[in-house]
Scaffold this active site. Structure first.
Site, PDB file in Angstrom:
ATOM      1  N   HIS A  73      -8.930   1.557  -5.414  1.00  0.00           N
ATOM      2  CA  HIS A  73      -8.112   0.574  -4.690  1.00  0.00           C
ATOM      3  C   HIS A  73      -6.651   0.934  -4.910  1.00  0.00           C
ATOM      4  CE1 HIS A  73     -11.532  -1.870  -3.753  1.00  0.00           C
ATOM      5  NE2 HIS A  73     -11.934  -1.676  -4.996  1.00  0.00           N
TER       6      HIS A  73
ATOM      7  N   TYR B  71       0.790  -1.228   0.000  1.00  0.00           N
ATOM      8  CA  TYR B  71       0.000   0.000   0.000  1.00  0.00           C
ATOM      9  C   TYR B  71       0.824   1.279   0.000  1.00  0.00           C
ATOM     10  CZ  TYR B  71      -3.563  -3.404   1.179  1.00  0.00           C
ATOM     11  OH  TYR B  71      -4.403  -4.482   1.163  1.00  0.00           O
TER      12      TYR B  71
END
Length: 147
Positions: A103, A26
């Site tokens: 996302h 991430y």
């Protein structure tokens, strides 16, 4: 209250740990970084941004209901609820303005259970795999959709 059109940016479970949790997936940007970047870009685009995060599914749904008529668009990163929540999909289906699903990672290159998104069934667009830049891309797209 801002005179500019407001874009609601919702973040689901575990995104409060952005920058700390699995940075190899991430990245190192925090949710505060995302909020600051979106606010800055929003001003450039003539939009006000309102970034929220919750780990509770029902709170996300309540926020969607609450802002059905007071916002011009929605960016949502539902986290793990993407793949499991019919209730979230239904709430988004009752949200009239445009919706962009974001996302940070490319969910299609990850575990097979992440390949299905209930949210995609009601979103006007999906951005995946662009890191936190995906939020800025979503904001740019919404600016076009609401113009």
């Amino acid at each position: 209250m801002s005179a500019l059109p407001t874009i609601l940016i919702l973040n689901g479970p575990n995104l409060n740990l952005l920058g700390l949790r699995e940075p190899h997936i991430y990245g190192h940007d925090t949710l505060a970084d995302v909020g600051r970047d979106c606010a800055e870009l929003g001003r450039t685009l003539g939009l006000h941004t309102d970034l929220r995060q919750t780990n509770a599914e029902h709170h996300l749904i309540d926020l969607i209901h609450e802002h059905r008529t007071s916002t011009a668009g929605l960016i949502i990163n539902p986290g793990g609820l993407t793949h499991t929540s019919v209730a979230l999909m239904d709430a988004l289906g009752a949200y009239p303005p445009p919706i962009i699903e974001v996302h940070i990672s490319n969910i299609h290159r990850r575990e097979s259970f992440r390949h299905h998104s209930y949210v995609s069934l009601v979103a006007d667009g999906v951005i995946a795999g662009c890191g936190t830049q995906g939020y800025r891309l979503a904001l740019q797209r919404l600016a076009v959709l609401i113009a």
